[in-house]
Scaffold this active site. Structure first.
Site, PDB file in Angstrom:
ATOM      1  N   GLY A  38       0.824  -1.211   0.000  1.00 52.45           N
ATOM      2  CA  GLY A  38       0.000   0.000   0.000  1.00 52.45           C
ATOM      3  C   GLY A  38       0.856   1.258   0.000  1.00 52.45           C
ATOM      4  O   GLY A  38       0.532   2.250  -0.657  1.00 52.45           O
ATOM      5  N   TRP A  41       2.240   1.622  -3.437  1.00 52.58           N
ATOM      6  CA  TRP A  41       1.191   2.091  -4.348  1.00 52.58           C
ATOM      7  C   TRP A  41       1.130   3.618  -4.347  1.00 52.58           C
ATOM      8  O   TRP A  41       0.856   4.234  -5.382  1.00 52.58           O
ATOM      9  CB  TRP A  41      -0.161   1.522  -3.925  1.00 52.58           C
ATOM     10  CG  TRP A  41      -1.281   1.958  -4.814  1.00 52.58           C
ATOM     11  CD1 TRP A  41      -1.698   1.360  -5.962  1.00 52.58           C
ATOM     12  CD2 TRP A  41      -2.106   3.112  -4.645  1.00 52.58           C
ATOM     13  NE1 TRP A  41      -2.741   2.063  -6.513  1.00 52.58           N
ATOM     14  CE2 TRP A  41      -3.016   3.151  -5.726  1.00 52.58           C
ATOM     15  CE3 TRP A  41      -2.178   4.119  -3.691  1.00 52.58           C
ATOM     16  CZ2 TRP A  41      -3.958   4.144  -5.871  1.00 52.58           C
ATOM     17  CZ3 TRP A  41      -3.124   5.118  -3.835  1.00 52.58           C
ATOM     18  CH2 TRP A  41      -3.998   5.114  -4.918  1.00 52.58           C
ATOM     19  N   HIS A  42       1.405   4.244  -3.208  1.00 52.78           N
ATOM     20  CA  HIS A  42       1.335   5.710  -3.125  1.00 52.78           C
ATOM     21  C   HIS A  42       2.464   6.395  -3.888  1.00 52.78           C
ATOM     22  O   HIS A  42       2.338   7.559  -4.262  1.00 52.78           O
ATOM     23  CB  HIS A  42       1.341   6.165  -1.664  1.00 52.78           C
ATOM     24  CG  HIS A  42       0.009   6.059  -1.019  1.00 52.78           C
ATOM     25  ND1 HIS A  42      -0.439   4.904  -0.421  1.00 52.78           N
ATOM     26  CD2 HIS A  42      -0.988   6.963  -0.876  1.00 52.78           C
ATOM     27  CE1 HIS A  42      -1.649   5.107   0.061  1.00 52.78           C
ATOM     28  NE2 HIS A  42      -2.014   6.339  -0.208  1.00 52.78           N
ATOM     29  N   GLY A  43       3.568   5.708  -4.078  1.00 53.93           N
ATOM     30  CA  GLY A  43       4.677   6.303  -4.824  1.00 53.93           C
ATOM     31  C   GLY A  43       5.882   5.396  -4.837  1.00 53.93           C
ATOM     32  O   GLY A  43       6.083   4.591  -3.935  1.00 53.93           O
TER      33      GLY A  43
END
Length: 179
Positions: A38, A41-43
């Site tokens: 997760g 996924w943000h960067g």
């Protein structure tokens, strides 16, 4: 946004990894992997991975402590301390989420916790308002609030105290400080 993201993480990562059905150790590993992914996924940066790992580790520790204390009834003091610890971990995590590099995050954390030069929130006015907010919160979680006869004005006390805190931080001691 976050409800759909957390649902996706649960449905397509955590549950397919086995969720909590394969024993406690595997549950902790699944929590860590889900949150690490997760974060990624943000960067595509190590600060995001660290942010996810910090949250995964925190979830695993919370799951472990909760399983050990199922029989015990938590007191309001324990609940307040747990809330404070959660807030501390989340706020530190946000520093890594926002910082572009680990060096930048460590500089920010140093300013937050160690370097107090020029920090307005250490003023006596701000400390007093923070203590009022904590006292008001403790009244709420201990039930004292319900036993007291509250005037219509006292129902708005949390909003008034938070407004006072914001004003004190912005304007004390050197006037308005832009972001």
């Amino acid at each position: 946004w976050h409800i759909s993201l957390s649902s996706w993480l649960r449905d397509y990562l955590y549950i397919p990894l086995g969720g909590s059905r394969k024993g406690p150790i595997r549950t902790y590993v699944n929590l860590m992997l889900t949150m690490l992914l997760g974060g990624l996924w943000h960067g595509a940066a190590w600060t995001f991975v660290f942010w996810g790992g910090l949250h995964g580790f925190s979830l695993a520790v919370n799951r472990y402590v909760s399983s050990r204390n199922k029989q015990e009834q938590l007191t309001n003091g324990h609940i307040f301390l747990n809330w404070m610890l959660t807030m501390l971990v989340v706020l530190i995590g946000w520093v890594f989420f926002r910082a572009g590099t680990f060096a930048g995050a460590l500089r920010i954390l140093n300013k937050m916790f160690l370097d107090t030069s020029g920090v307005a929130w250490y003023s006596p006015v701000v400390i007093f308002i923070l203590l009022l907010i904590i006292a008001r919160h403790m009244m709420h979680i201990t039930g004292l609030e319900k036993r007291l006869t509250l005037t219509p004005t006292s129902r708005f006390a949390p909003s008034i105290l938070l407004t006072m805190l914001g004003i004190a931080v912005i304007f004390y001691p050197k006037g308005f400080q832009p972001f």
